[in-house]
Design an enzyme around this catalytic site. Structure first.
Site, PDB file in Angstrom:
ATOM      1  N   CYS A 149       2.628  -3.171  -7.769  1.00  0.00           N
ATOM      2  CA  CYS A 149       1.949  -4.681  -8.714  1.00  0.00           C
ATOM      3  C   CYS A 149       0.443  -4.253  -8.833  1.00  0.00           C
ATOM      4  O   CYS A 149      -0.450  -3.477  -8.125  1.00  0.00           O
ATOM      5  CB  CYS A 149       1.894  -6.511  -7.975  1.00  0.00           C
ATOM      6  SG  CYS A 149       1.440  -6.001  -6.400  1.00  0.00           S
ATOM      7  N   CYS A 177      -4.954  -1.367  -7.966  1.00  0.00           N
ATOM      8  CA  CYS A 177      -4.194  -1.642  -7.307  1.00  0.00           C
ATOM      9  C   CYS A 177      -3.136  -0.078  -7.452  1.00  0.00           C
ATOM     10  O   CYS A 177      -2.456   0.669  -6.834  1.00  0.00           O
ATOM     11  CB  CYS A 177      -3.225  -2.152  -6.060  1.00  0.00           C
ATOM     12  SG  CYS A 177      -4.345  -3.777  -5.898  1.00  0.00           S
ATOM     13  N   HIS A 211      -3.894  -1.724   2.971  1.00  0.00           N
ATOM     14  CA  HIS A 211      -4.051  -1.252   1.122  1.00  0.00           C
ATOM     15  C   HIS A 211      -5.902  -1.201   0.944  1.00  0.00           C
ATOM     16  O   HIS A 211      -6.595  -2.336   0.273  1.00  0.00           O
ATOM     17  CB  HIS A 211      -3.543  -3.222   0.653  1.00  0.00           C
ATOM     18  CG  HIS A 211      -3.681  -2.630  -0.712  1.00  0.00           C
ATOM     19  ND1 HIS A 211      -3.814  -1.575  -1.252  1.00  0.00           N
ATOM     20  CD2 HIS A 211      -4.015  -3.446  -2.005  1.00  0.00           C
ATOM     21  CE1 HIS A 211      -3.486  -1.642  -3.088  1.00  0.00           C
ATOM     22  NE2 HIS A 211      -3.614  -3.098  -3.670  1.00  0.00           N
TER      23      HIS A 211
END
Length: 436
Positions: free
Chosen positions: A422, A99, A392
């Site tokens: 994160c 990510c 996301h």
């Protein structure tokens, strides 16, 4: 050796974030159903070049990322170069850091500018959860290789007879950590339990995120950073994120069942980011080149840091490790920041990190610091809403955060902003930008 990070080239030029752009973010199998990450990446880079009125031939490097890799086009960056009118000799390579992927691509281009190898580059990332590589079982994969080498019909028949019906079923991409077998949602549940994050607090953060994102869109603040995307067969387009609950009420969240621990859990679908399709990019230049070309950059990179921790517990605590490094390298404290943008993978993960930011115990035991990172001022935190609302697309989130905080700081007359996330594998990323 100084703790300060010099994010400049040999001439003292800062790294300018000239502009940034993204597609709308869409929930899996909705507006971008059937559109690959590569197609979305080409779409956003093409549009960004058009809006900036920059000759594509001037781009010297493109670093682009993807998390859900497609075997047919593993080097998404090179394919974007070939599909957007850039010089075929343009340096291009792909990166992946879960990510934090487009944080990594941004840093790679910035470092190329810092070393003097280039003056102009593009960074970003794209992911599709609607166009994914569907695999086969291990037994079928083994058999297919053996079949390719078998010579006689008898040998081939013997290989086929080893297979059962279940071996022929397609295998979707894994959602669990390779090392632990745990999904991100299970880790979020663990963090919620460990740090006593209540269901009510998670619901409240999600409601806040959706409400602020709705206000932001309605105020027209995202118009310059989100393009209208026309999708095949080009009879429709999407120009707004479609995950946002525009009529969010706090009561509606309480009706949902836990998603990862049905019996004792508190993490729900509404307090988790959904599988999302989208792409984003930023245009970076040396400060002097940007000004020579007549641009007014939306921001400059002041510092950055990456971190890594164990994956068995608190795997999504990356912001609490990467942020103090970025602050130290910028010569700043948390309270010096104008805005803070933290990726909201889950409400539980976000709240746990916020808690650790203010924890002296965490600072002493995990960071070796004699003071906490700092208490987060909610008037500075994710003021436009966060990933819980926007969605996301894994590789696209980093450059979404960077662009969004720079443009919001610009609207406010300048300042400094932290972006942090994160990432799977116990990774973390943080970048501090300054805006004039």
């Amino acid at each position: 050796m100084s703790d300060r990070q010099q994010v400049t080239n040999a001439r003292g030029d800062r790294i300018a974030i000239v502009t940034g752009l993204r597609t709308p973010f869409a929930k899996q199998a909705t507006a971008f159903h059937g559109v690959s990450a590569l197609d979305m990446g080409k779409m956003v880079v093409n549009e960004m070049l058009s809006r900036s009125e920059l000759d594509p031939k001037q781009i010297e490097q493109l670093v682009y990322g993807q998390v859900v890799l497609m075997p047919a086009a593993p080097n998404i960056a090179r394919e974007i170069v070939l599909g957007t009118g850039m010089d075929v000799a343009t340096d291009a390579y792909s990166v992946t850091r879960a990510c934090a992927t487009s944080f990594q691509s941004t840093v790679n281009v910035a470092e190329s500018i810092m070393t003097g190898n280039i003056e102009i580059g593009i960074a970003g990332g794209a992911d599709s959860s609607s166009v994914v590589p569907i695999g086969v079982s291990k037994k079928l994969a083994h058999a297919l290789i053996d079949l390719n080498k078998a010579r006689s019909f008898g040998q081939k028949l013997a290989i086929i007879r080893r297979l059962g019906l279940k071996d022929l079923l397609p295998v979707p991409p894994a959602v669990a950590e390779f090392s632990t077998g745990l999904s991100m949602g299970q880790t979020a549940e663990q963090m919620a339990k460990t740090y006593n994050i209540s269901r009510a607090d998670q619901d409240a953060l999600a409601h806040r995120s959706h409400s602020l994102a709705t206000e932001t869109w309605n105020a027209g603040h995202l118009t310059d950073e989100v393009m209208a995307a026309h999708v095949p067969p080009y009879k429709s387009f999407i120009d707004r994120d479609n995950n946002i609950r525009e009529n969010s009420t706090i009561e509606s969240y309480a009706k949902l069942r836990p998603a990862f621990d049905r019996k004792h859990g508190t993490v729900t679908a509404a307090t988790s980011t959904p599988l999302t399709d989208g792409a984003s990019a930023v245009l970076l230049m040396s400060e002097s080149r940007a000004k020579a070309l007549g641009y007014d950059p939306i921001g400059y990179i002041k510092s950055y840091a990456f971190s890594a921790i164990d994956v068995w517990e608190d795997m999504l605590m990356g912001p609490s490790y990467a942020t103090p490094l970025a602050l130290k390298r910028a010569g700043m404290e948390l309270e010096d920041l104008t805005l803070i943008e933290m990726h909201e993978a889950f409400a539980a993960q976000t709240l746990a990190n916020m808690q650790m930011f203010g924890s002296k115990k965490f600072a002493a035991e995990k960071l070796g610091r004699n003071r906490a990172i700092g208490e987060i001022d909610m008037s500075k935190f994710n003021v436009l809403g966060g990933s819980l609302a926007y969605g996301h697309p894994f590789a696209a989130t980093g450059t979404r955060l960077i662009t969004q905080v720079c443009r919001e700081l610009k609207r406010r007359g300048g300042g400094t902003g932290l972006t942090t996330a994160c990432a799977a594998g116990g990774l973390g990323a943080a970048m501090i930008v300054e805006v004039e």
